[in-house]
Design an enzyme around this catalytic site. Structure first.
Site, mmCIF file in Angstrom:
data_model
loop_
_atom_site.group_PDB
_atom_site.id
_atom_site.type_symbol
_atom_site.label_atom_id
_atom_site.label_comp_id
_atom_site.label_asym_id
_atom_site.label_seq_id
_atom_site.Cartn_x
_atom_site.Cartn_y
_atom_site.Cartn_z
ATOM 1 N N PRO A 288 -4.858 2.440 -4.966
ATOM 2 C CA PRO A 288 -3.990 2.829 -6.097
ATOM 3 C C PRO A 288 -3.964 1.838 -7.258
ATOM 4 C CG PRO A 288 -2.662 1.889 -4.351
ATOM 5 C CD PRO A 288 -4.082 1.922 -3.822
ATOM 6 N N CYS A 289 -5.072 1.704 -7.961
ATOM 7 C CA CYS A 289 -5.101 0.823 -9.130
ATOM 8 C C CYS A 289 -4.224 1.366 -10.248
ATOM 9 C CB CYS A 289 -6.533 0.612 -9.613
ATOM 10 S SG CYS A 289 -7.426 2.119 -10.022
#
Length: 325
Positions: A288-289
């Site tokens: 989850p950047c």
């Protein structure tokens, strides 16, 4: 615990990035040529952070295990309980089974792929388990044993170690998922899911195939899925992979500042270096950047568009729901 293995439970993510490669071959003495090949396989795997698994630590297996002593990877031996590995010093995990059938079954389930170097009847039995479990095995041509005979069509062939690893990292299959934000393309190499990103390719329902990640992504976009499970193959620099693994710690519905992440890594890298590594993230959403923000809480540096980043964050705060077609 080796640096490349991570299960994150508190962050609502359970992702395994430990890739395991099985060595199939002679359990007794092997030729000098095969010993050299086994050593090269072991060293190549270790440099890429890939763990090794075998049914003993003699012969071919010993040569593969011996060269990785100084690498932070796991060496796994699965052996019948009435036997003992000849050299426990080069084994970091030992599993005992009741018989050879159970041993072969367990190896084929634990490993993500295998490389066959020579081998006899035992290797043939193990090979059958790999085929049954739809796992890739690459035979090194000219290594003798069962590789000199007609192998099942599912077994791939390579002239040398370099070609074998090139094949293992190549794309095995792809699938597509059409969402309200665009078309997601999932690419799997012979180990695991290796890339997930929004694609400009035309969506073809015929090319869409069911897999564990596609089903989880559908649930994620409906707002009912907060926890991803499964295995990923990460390819990048040591620093990039370190950043990507730490991103897995950011819980669903939460965000983190780039500077906070830099402090967590505890090195001289700046927030800019963190942002650049995040932009190179090969597996969007699952890693989850999009949960990284600037110090002022602003959106910045996303591998996709900032609109996509904003809508993903809204989804995770249950402010919206995104459709899957």
């Amino acid at each position: 615990m080796p640096f490349f293995f991570i299960f994150v439970e508190g962050g609502k993510t359970m992702i395994n990035t430990q890739i395991r490669l099985a060595i199939l071959g002679y359990g007794k003495e092997c030729s000098k040529k095969n010993a050299k090949t086994a050593s090269l396989v072991g060293r190549t795997a270790a440099k890429q952070g890939i763990s090794l698994i075998a049914g003993n630590v003699t012969g071919t297996f010993a040569h593969a295990f011996e060269v990785v002593r100084d690498f932070p990877i796991t060496t796994i031996c699965v052996i019948e309980k009435h036997k003992k590995p000849s050299d426990k010093k080069i084994v970091s995990e030992l599993y005992l089974t009741k018989d050879s059938y159970a041993k072969h079954s367990q190896i084929s389930q634990m490993a993500d792929a295998g490389i066959l170097i020579g081998g006899g009847a035992g290797s043939q039995q193990l090979l059958n388990h790999f085929i049954k479990n739809n796992k890739t095995v690459i035979a090194i041509e000219g290594s003798g044993g069962i590789t000199n005979h007609d192998l099942p069509p599912q077994v791939l062939k390579a002239k040398n170690t370099t070609e074998a690893f090139r094949i293992l990292k190549s794309i095995k299959n792809e699938s597509f998922l059409k969402t309200e934000l665009g078309i997601l393309k999932l690419s799997f190499n012979h180990f695991a899911l290796s890339r997930l990103s929004f694609s400009e390719e035309a969506f073809d329902k015929k090319s869409n195939s069911n897999n564990e990640f596609s089903e989880q992504l559908k649930a994620y976009f409906s707002g009912t899925k907060v926890e991803f499970t499964g295995k990923l193959y990460l390819e990048g620099s040591d620093f990039q992979k370190k950043v990507w693994r730490i991103l897995l710690d950011i819980p669903y519905g939460n965000t983190q500042e780039y500077g906070e992440l830099a402090k967590q890594i505890s090195n001289k890298k700046t927030s800019g270096a963190i942002a650049y590594a995040a932009q190179q993230n090969p597996i969007e959403i699952i890693i989850p950047c999009h949960r990284l923000l600037t110090k002022r809480g602003q959106l910045s540096s996303y591998s996709g568009s900032l609109v996509t980043k904003s809508r993903l964050l809204d989804l995770e705060k249950h402010q919206t729901e995104l459709r899957v077609f």
